[in-house]
Scaffold this motif. Structure first.
Motif, short mmCIF file in Angstrom:
data_model
loop_
_atom_site.label_atom_id
_atom_site.label_comp_id
_atom_site.label_asym_id
_atom_site.label_seq_id
_atom_site.Cartn_x
_atom_site.Cartn_y
_atom_site.Cartn_z
N ALA A 189 0.83 -1.21 0.00
CA ALA A 189 0.00 0.00 0.00
C ALA A 189 0.86 1.26 0.00
O ALA A 189 1.91 1.31 0.64
N ALA A 190 0.42 2.27 -0.74
CA ALA A 190 1.09 3.57 -0.75
C ALA A 190 0.67 4.34 0.49
O ALA A 190 -0.20 5.22 0.46
N LEU A 191 1.31 3.99 1.61
CA LEU A 191 0.87 4.43 2.92
C LEU A 191 2.06 4.96 3.70
O LEU A 191 3.11 4.33 3.74
N THR A 200 -0.80 -7.72 9.25
CA THR A 200 0.14 -6.60 9.36
C THR A 200 -0.56 -5.41 9.98
O THR A 200 -1.70 -5.09 9.64
N TRP A 201 0.16 -4.71 10.87
CA TRP A 201 -0.37 -3.55 11.57
C TRP A 201 0.53 -2.36 11.31
O TRP A 201 1.75 -2.50 11.29
N ALA A 202 -0.06 -1.20 11.11
CA ALA A 202 0.72 -0.01 10.78
C ALA A 202 0.18 1.21 11.53
O ALA A 202 -1.03 1.45 11.55
N VAL A 203 1.09 1.96 12.14
CA VAL A 203 0.74 3.25 12.73
C VAL A 203 0.87 4.30 11.65
O VAL A 203 1.93 4.45 11.03
N THR A 204 -0.21 5.03 11.38
CA THR A 204 -0.24 6.04 10.33
C THR A 204 -0.75 7.36 10.90
O THR A 204 -1.19 7.43 12.05
N LEU A 222 -4.20 3.72 13.79
CA LEU A 222 -3.74 2.35 13.58
C LEU A 222 -4.52 1.70 12.45
O LEU A 222 -5.75 1.79 12.40
N GLN A 223 -3.79 1.05 11.53
CA GLN A 223 -4.44 0.37 10.41
C GLN A 223 -3.97 -1.08 10.34
O GLN A 223 -2.89 -1.44 10.82
N TYR A 224 -4.80 -1.93 9.69
CA TYR A 224 -4.58 -3.38 9.66
C TYR A 224 -4.70 -3.90 8.23
O TYR A 224 -5.55 -3.44 7.46
N THR A 227 -3.39 -3.84 1.09
CA THR A 227 -4.41 -2.87 1.45
C THR A 227 -4.54 -2.82 2.98
O THR A 227 -4.27 -3.81 3.66
N PHE A 228 -4.95 -1.66 3.49
CA PHE A 228 -5.10 -1.47 4.93
C PHE A 228 -6.45 -0.84 5.22
O PHE A 228 -6.99 -0.07 4.42
N THR A 229 -6.99 -1.15 6.41
CA THR A 229 -8.20 -0.52 6.90
C THR A 229 -7.95 -0.02 8.32
O THR A 229 -7.15 -0.60 9.07
N GLU A 230 -8.63 1.05 8.70
CA GLU A 230 -8.46 1.61 10.04
C GLU A 230 -9.02 0.66 11.09
O GLU A 230 -10.03 -0.02 10.87
N VAL A 231 -8.37 0.62 12.24
CA VAL A 231 -8.79 -0.23 13.36
C VAL A 231 -9.67 0.61 14.28
O VAL A 231 -9.18 1.51 14.97
N ALA A 232 -10.95 0.32 14.28
CA ALA A 232 -11.89 1.10 15.08
C ALA A 232 -11.59 0.94 16.56
O ALA A 232 -11.35 -0.16 17.06
#
Length: 281
Positions: free
Chosen positions: A180-182, A194-198, A202-204, A211-216
């Motif tokens: 992902a271009a993140l 995979t988990w990413a701080v953006t 936090l996205q997963y 692809t990533f989605t936000e962690v509610a």
């Protein structure tokens, strides 16, 4: 966990975590939805002072024998039980990225050559070590990539170079694919993905970083680390949290503005600045 690693981890946890014991039972059920109450009961815990201080801490790793390694601006250092810091190997490279599987002597790093290796490619690309960081081998992307953040589960590697988004390898870093271009501040791998701080939280990703989605409901993290099904994070206010695969979060302690984080398990993690090491449980 091997007996020697368990014993060493217990010693460090005992030194650093004494102040946490009295309040940990009341803190263990604190959820992110109860943030106000959580701030009142999550204790500030003391750290072990590092001597000498490290130079610009970039990452932490727990070796097979329980030794905690720190990647810095001047190479790799081992942290002793009482906070003594000793260089590992001869390299003084700037280890911008450092990753390994908890309890393993296999490490991956990235960054820039130090004074003693000034003829090496700059940036270093991905380098690998099978002996706990005493020696390093060029793996891939030499002269092309400086990973600011790295995470691995032993086979998969995910990295972010500060510019072009997430990059993924499924063969221990020999070949890479664009994800992902993140923009990413911190990366972690757990059993589920995979988990990413953006900048947006936090996205997963469940598809190897494509692809990533936000962690509610997740706290506003600045650092994150994973091991098996466990996630540990430190938020913008310096509070440490833990979760199993992002499903509910428990506020554990106040550590302040730490520079690096590593997860041993759901029950244990370490955070550090260049001056202090904190044991989390």
């Amino acid at each position: 966990m091997p007996n020697n690693r368990r014993a060493r981890t217990s010693r460090i946890m005992g030194i650093v975590g004494a102040a946490l014991v009295a309040t940990s039972l009341s803190a263990c059920s604190t959820q992110v939805s109860d943030d106000k109450a959580g701030q009142s009961i999550a204790p500030s815990i003391p750290g072990v002072e590092l001597a000498p201080e490290l130079d610009h801490l970039h990452g932490l790793h727990i070796k097979a024998d329980g030794t905690i390694l720190a990647g810095t601006h001047r190479g790799l250092f081992a942290i002793g039980d009482s906070g003594d810091t000793v260089r590992v190997g001869d390299s003084d490279d700037d280890l911008m990225g450092l990753a390994g599987v908890t309890g393993s002597d296999t490490l991956f790093s990235s960054g820039h050559p130090g004074p003693s290796t000034s003829t090496a490619a700059n940036p270093l690309g991905l380098r690998a070590s099978n002996d706990g960081g005493r020696t390093w081998m060029d793996s891939s992307l030499a002269g092309q990539v400086d990973f600011h953040s790295l995470a691995t589960d032993g086979k998969t590697l995910v990295g972010f170079d500060g510019a072009s988004g997430v990059t993924v390898s499924k063969d221990q870093g020999r070949s890479w694919e664009s994800g992902a271009a993140l923009g990413v501040a911190s990366l972690a791998l757990t059993d589920s993905g995979t988990w990413a701080v953006t900048s947006s939280g936090l996205q997963y990703s469940s598809d190897d970083g494509r692809t990533f989605t936000e962690v509610a409901g997740a706290p506003s993290m600045v650092l994150i680390a994973g091991s098996s099904d466990a996630l540990w994070g430190v938020d913008q206010d310096g509070f440490a949290w833990r979760s199993r695969e992002g499903k509910g979060w428990e506020k554990r302690a106040k550590v302040g503005a730490v520079e690096a984080l590593t997860a041993a398990s759901y029950d244990s993690a370490y955070a550090a600045t260049s001056q202090s090491l904190y044991a989390l449980s």
